[in-house]
Design a protein around this motif. Structure first.
Motif, PDB file in Angstrom:
ATOM      1  N   LYS A  93     -32.018-195.130 -25.748  1.00 30.99           N
ATOM      2  CA  LYS A  93     -31.949-194.440 -24.424  1.00 30.99           C
ATOM      3  C   LYS A  93     -31.315-194.901 -23.352  1.00 30.99           C
ATOM      4  CE  LYS A  93     -34.573-191.531 -21.884  1.00 30.99           C
ATOM      5  NZ  LYS A  93     -33.247-190.804 -21.367  1.00 30.99           N
ATOM      6  N   PRO A 161     -34.055-186.225 -30.821  1.00 30.92           N
ATOM      7  CA  PRO A 161     -35.451-186.805 -30.129  1.00 30.92           C
ATOM      8  C   PRO A 161     -35.866-188.055 -30.638  1.00 30.92           C
ATOM      9  CG  PRO A 161     -35.544-184.616 -30.197  1.00 30.92           C
ATOM     10  CD  PRO A 161     -34.150-184.927 -31.047  1.00 30.92           C
ATOM     11  N   VAL A 165     -31.644-190.427 -27.078  1.00 31.33           N
ATOM     12  CA  VAL A 165     -31.966-189.635 -26.103  1.00 31.33           C
ATOM     13  C   VAL A 165     -31.138-189.719 -24.728  1.00 31.33           C
ATOM     14  CG1 VAL A 165     -33.993-188.530 -24.700  1.00 31.33           C
ATOM     15  CG2 VAL A 165     -34.355-189.245 -26.911  1.00 31.33           C
ATOM     16  N   VAL A 195     -34.595-184.011 -26.443  1.00 31.23           N
ATOM     17  CA  VAL A 195     -33.308-184.850 -26.724  1.00 31.23           C
ATOM     18  C   VAL A 195     -32.373-185.201 -25.374  1.00 31.23           C
ATOM     19  CG1 VAL A 195     -31.511-182.721 -26.520  1.00 31.23           C
ATOM     20  CG2 VAL A 195     -31.245-184.566 -28.251  1.00 31.23           C
ATOM     21  N   MET A 385     -40.118-187.684 -22.130  1.00 31.16           N
ATOM     22  CA  MET A 385     -40.224-187.469 -23.545  1.00 31.16           C
ATOM     23  C   MET A 385     -41.377-187.354 -24.335  1.00 31.16           C
ATOM     24  SD  MET A 385     -37.277-190.673 -24.488  1.00 31.16           S
ATOM     25  CE  MET A 385     -37.678-190.944 -26.024  1.00 31.16           C
TER      26      MET A 385
END
Length: 449
Positions: A93, A161, A165, A195, A385
């Motif tokens: 992330k 996902p 992300v 995503v 998310m």
């Protein structure tokens, strides 16, 4: 202790040998690892498991060309990157940055910092960073769309996902996220809303996401002040910047009873002794996309000054750098201390130089480091998310309350580890240690991978 200091030095020497040109990355890693020496001393298993060597080496680095065509039909070639640093805690992330300064050195140091910041949130997210040397400024919407579609045509292979992300960063706002998401959806033939984060609310972005970093900064600073029985109410705040972080830091500060008196952009800063008129700033920057100097046209009591660094000469109780990297150098820190500043909270990514941070700490200024204090943005991205996974959209109040709790937890854990391993007020070390232990322990649990 000497043994573990040597272990840190050996790791830094390895970085220098492998990638001698990546000086920013080595400097960042050096300052972080120096703070975790006491942890290494108490937990020799980290050395036995080669955790430092594993932690400073990205799990994956993706580099690719990005060809695109401008409105005149001319073809341009940019370079794209994704540094997937560490996925121990969860899917990678971190933001995408579109700026001419982007290179592998910058993205590696940002990705390394992102691992620690994300771990502090307590949410299941690893760390990454990516972007391109493309400059969206001065480009038409069509040109930006062409670039984003070409960029995503390669990047889509490496994200998902449950894999990686991305979000926005410098040069990547709502417009760019929209184009990137549209191309991903088109290629994948699937509506994987989780995503990308930082999406518009009407296609499943999170409420309170624009406010999250600025609000989170104030929640963290308030926790820090409350711990010293210092009230935020009626304190004079000097804030740099006029983007989302600064705007919503001003908004939350005013809600909490403080008085922000400055804001800035790349040309200069405004000082309003009556307190910043937030609606005027929003009109100038968010609606008209103008320059902050326009503020004084309707606020005759305010002053506009060319240049940005002068903002740190304004007398204040609390300073919140929310503009850009490296905006507070040693001289600026000295001016703030001379003017009686009691606390500094970093809203931007690494806005204070290492020398400035040392000076603040030497002079007993309460200091909230960026990886802890500005983690509200990525925390709400992770909450986005979660909402996407549930096919739900939480209310603004629900998200804001979760954000408030997350920032309080980040402060408490950083404070606890500062007291356990370092100086009780050294939240830089406390935050680094908290994140390091979390990531290292999970890496060991996963085996040698």
């Amino acid at each position: 202790m000497a043994d573990m200091k040597q272990y840190v030095q050996d790791t830094l020497d390895l970085i220098a040998k492998r990638d001698p040109e990546q000086k920013q990355f080595k400097t960042t890693v050096s300052k972080v690892l120096e703070t975790v020496v006491p942890v290494l001393e108490k937990h020799p298993e980290y050395k036995e498991q080669k955790i430092l060597e594993r932690m400073v080496e990205p799990e994956r680095v993706v580099s690719f060309r990005v060809p695109w065509q401008d409105d005149k039909g001319e073809i341009h070639i940019n370079r794209g990157f994704r540094v997937q640093m560490n996925s121990a805690v969860g899917p990678y992330k971190g933001g995408l940055r579109f700026h001419p300064s982007v290179n592998l050195d910058i993205l590696k140091f940002l990705a390394f910092e992102q691992v620690y910041k994300n771990a502090l949130t307590g949410l299941p997210i690893g760390g990454a960073k990516g972007g391109s040397d493309f400059d969206p400024h001065g480009k038409s919407d069509n040109e930006v769309m062409n670039f984003c579609q070409s960029f995503m045509t390669e990047l889509y292979r490496h994200i998902g996902p449950h894999v990686d992300v991305p979000a926005g960063d410098i040069g990547v706002g709502g417009r760019e996220i929209g184009y990137l998401f549209g191309q991903y959806k088109r290629i994948r033939n699937a509506y994987d809303a989780a995503v990308l984060t930082g999406k518009r609310v009407d296609y499943w972005g999170s409420l309170a996401r624009p406010e999250a970093t600025g609000y989170g900064l104030l929640y963290f600073v308030k926790n820090m002040l409350d711990d010293k029985n210092i009230s935020l109410k009626d304190k004079i705040l000097v804030i740099s910047g006029s983007g989302n972080v600064a705007t919503y830091a001003i908004e939350k500060a005013q809600q909490l009873g403080a008085k922000p008196v400055t804001c800035s952009d790349s040309n200069g800063y405004v000082y309003d002794p009556d307190g910043i008129d937030l609606e005027a700033v929003k009109e100038i920057k968010q609606v008209r996309r103008g320059r902050i100097k326009e503020y004084v046209k309707t606020h005759p009591q305010a002053e506009y000054h060319e240049g940005c660094t002068g903002v740190w000469s304004v007398k204040c109780d609390i300073a919140l750098p929310c503009a850009t990297q490296g905006e507070i150098d040693l001289e600026s820190a000295k001016k703030l201390v001379a003017n009686g500043v009691i606390a500094v909270g970093e809203g931007a990514n690494m806005p204070s130089s290492l020398e400035a941070i040392d000076y603040f700490q030497q002079n007993k200024v309460l200091f909230a480091p960026a990886k802890a204090a500005n983690a509200g943005g990525v925390a709400v991205s992770a909450l986005e998310m979660s909402q996407n996974s549930e096919r739900l959209q939480w209310t603004f109040e629900e998200v804001d309350n979760k954000l408030k709790d997350i920032m309080a937890n980040i402060y408490r854990s950083s404070k606890t580890n500062a007291e356990k391993y370092a100086d009780p007020d050294d939240l830089v070390a406390g935050a680094n240690i908290t994140a390091f232990v979390k990531v290292a322990d999970i890496m060991i649990a996963h085996g040698v991978v």
